[in-house]
Design an enzyme around this catalytic site. Sequence first.
Site, short mmCIF file in Angstrom:
data_model
loop_
_atom_site.label_atom_id
_atom_site.label_comp_id
_atom_site.label_asym_id
_atom_site.label_seq_id
_atom_site.Cartn_x
_atom_site.Cartn_y
_atom_site.Cartn_z
N ALA A 11 2.39 6.54 -3.63
CA ALA A 11 2.68 7.44 -2.50
C ALA A 11 1.79 8.68 -2.45
O ALA A 11 1.72 9.34 -1.42
CB ALA A 11 4.15 7.86 -2.55
N GLY A 13 -1.47 8.52 -3.20
CA GLY A 13 -2.85 8.03 -3.15
C GLY A 13 -3.53 8.25 -1.81
O GLY A 13 -2.91 8.66 -0.82
N ALA A 16 -2.31 6.00 1.23
CA ALA A 16 -1.02 6.45 1.78
C ALA A 16 -1.25 7.66 2.68
O ALA A 16 -0.73 7.72 3.80
CB ALA A 16 -0.07 6.80 0.62
N ARG A 44 3.74 8.76 -10.50
CA ARG A 44 4.00 9.07 -11.91
C ARG A 44 4.45 10.51 -12.12
O ARG A 44 5.19 10.82 -13.03
CB ARG A 44 2.74 8.81 -12.74
CG ARG A 44 2.55 7.36 -13.08
CD ARG A 44 1.21 7.12 -13.69
NE ARG A 44 0.14 7.52 -12.76
CZ ARG A 44 -1.15 7.48 -13.03
NH1 ARG A 44 -1.55 7.09 -14.22
NH2 ARG A 44 -2.04 7.81 -12.13
N ASP A 179 -5.10 -7.39 5.61
CA ASP A 179 -6.54 -7.28 5.78
C ASP A 179 -6.63 -6.39 7.02
O ASP A 179 -6.36 -6.85 8.13
CB ASP A 179 -7.18 -8.65 6.04
CG ASP A 179 -8.70 -8.53 6.11
OD1 ASP A 179 -9.17 -7.66 6.87
OD2 ASP A 179 -9.41 -9.28 5.41
N HIS A 180 -6.97 -5.13 6.83
CA HIS A 180 -6.76 -4.19 7.94
C HIS A 180 -7.65 -4.51 9.15
O HIS A 180 -7.36 -4.08 10.25
CB HIS A 180 -6.91 -2.73 7.49
CG HIS A 180 -8.29 -2.31 7.16
ND1 HIS A 180 -8.85 -2.51 5.93
CD2 HIS A 180 -9.22 -1.70 7.92
CE1 HIS A 180 -10.08 -2.06 5.95
NE2 HIS A 180 -10.35 -1.56 7.13
N HIS A 242 -12.76 -9.51 4.89
CA HIS A 242 -12.87 -9.07 6.28
C HIS A 242 -13.79 -9.96 7.13
O HIS A 242 -13.46 -10.33 8.25
CB HIS A 242 -13.42 -7.64 6.35
CG HIS A 242 -12.66 -6.66 5.51
ND1 HIS A 242 -11.29 -6.62 5.50
CD2 HIS A 242 -13.07 -5.70 4.65
CE1 HIS A 242 -10.90 -5.66 4.67
NE2 HIS A 242 -11.95 -5.10 4.14
N LYS A 342 -24.04 -1.74 2.92
CA LYS A 342 -23.96 -0.27 2.84
C LYS A 342 -25.32 0.31 3.16
O LYS A 342 -26.34 -0.38 3.10
CB LYS A 342 -23.54 0.14 1.43
CG LYS A 342 -22.09 -0.21 1.14
CD LYS A 342 -21.58 0.58 -0.05
CE LYS A 342 -20.11 0.33 -0.28
NZ LYS A 342 -19.25 0.90 0.76
#
Length: 487
Positions: A11, A13, A16, A44, A179-180, A242, A342
């Site tokens: 949560a 990260g 998120a 944590r 898979d966004h 992707h 890239k």
Amino acid sequence: MEATTFVLFGATGDLARRKIYPALYNLFLDHKLHHSFSVIGLGRREVADEAFQAMVERSIRDFSRREVNDSASVRGFLKAFRYNVLDVGHTEDYLKLLQRVEQLEADMGGSPNRMFYLSVGPEFFEPIALNIKESGLGAAKGWKRLVIEKPFGHDLQSAQELNLKLSEAFTEDEIFRIDHYLGKPMVQELDVFQQTNPVLHALWNNRYIANVQITAGETVGVEERAGYYDHVGALRDMFQNHMLQLLMMLAIRLPKDSTADEVRFKKKEVMESLEPLEEADVQFNVIRGQYTAGTIEGKPALGYTAEPGIPADSQNDTFIAARLQIDDPFWKGVPFYIRTGKRMKEKSTRIVIEFKEPLKQNSSAAEDDIPNLLVFEISPNEGITLQLKARDPQHKGKFKAMHIDFHTSSIEVPEAYENLIYDALHGDPSFFAHWNEVELSWKWVQPILNAFAKNSVPLYHYAAGTFGPAESDQLLAENGHHWWLDS
Ligand code: NAD
């Protein structure tokens, strides 16, 4: 949708904060969340509920696609958020979590559902799933679902092992693999557009289509992810998931009003029809590239092996181009060219469909450079353009490109994560990767991974700020094609 507890691992990260909270906020604004919806964030560190809500508020202020200016609705949204300490490896933390979930559910009444969202590294997927099962968290009164992010495995074998472990705690129907790219509105449009427009439907086959070009270019380099990226490369990071999902979405032919099962069955069929690549043929159909120093948007950029954290002798792929063939009655003979990399010239994901030109041999060379193209801009711009050849009214006897354009504004259109979280909450798996697709994708890619591992194919170089190595152009030239829209 019934009352649901959204249990979020990771949560605090990056994913998120940048994607999940803003998506939930926009769903809340659109009244797409149940009034008894609650979120338990896990991490944590000890964090009080109020401090966690303040973090969520910062995240929506920074990243929501819509302005956050109505304090009443922000307060209403934040009320749903609680926080619990949990270390993935500590079994007792899951029991405390179960108590908290049960408390919340008692307030909700009815048969509440549990959605477990794993926004954590892939090494945690297996222990979390098993702890959910063993702690009793998996025994929801309503449904339970598991949402996981990529990467799903590192190769075919590790993906199969992971799937076996997850299936001990969740059935395939309960697993939603994000898979966004599948959440992007233009990707969701691909089959509908073809299916609902008879003009395109009639042309969507090897009689009229010359080739399909799928590009996902990034201008960034490895950024702070050197350690991760150097073990992964473009093939695993982008291509296996992707890019092959984009190919499936474009190539499927669906009956009208298809169910989620039909969508996924058809995607599986596409993958099964992909002509497999033997390891010995990788060198003829795949271009492995790595960037060297160059210039991006007027600024100098380091070469890959000069980036901090990258070994000077790294052979990692930062660019992949491949030629694929689908052996079915619709697509046989139509090359699908895919490239991703890239430090390319342009940040853009798009699909270009080039139509055949039966009269080509009768026309002049200049006119041949104006093909009929259908372009799906997937990101960062979203839109569809049809390029047609038309008479140039200013120059008698000449032709020019005419464009029919449709573009959407990113404020109006839901983000990928909004679409996907909404679908997962409603149990619609149409735009999630089924295990069959994931496994078949790894199977197709595995000979390339093997060839790369043995270094049996060349590593071509390209200057940062270009569209990849010249050999990627050559791949298309062999079939008389070239990449369109590189400018
Ligand atoms: P991150 O490193 O920013 O966050 C990871 C989260 O896991 C943090 O909240 C951290 O506290 C938590 N965590 C780490 N060890 C833990 C432990 N032992 N017990 C409990 N919690 C622990 O990573 P991220 O960028 O948010 O990515 C999360 C996942 O999503 C990764 O699998 C990543 O590959 C994937 N992903 C991220 C993006 C993105 O845009 N960031 C995109 C696609 C996929």
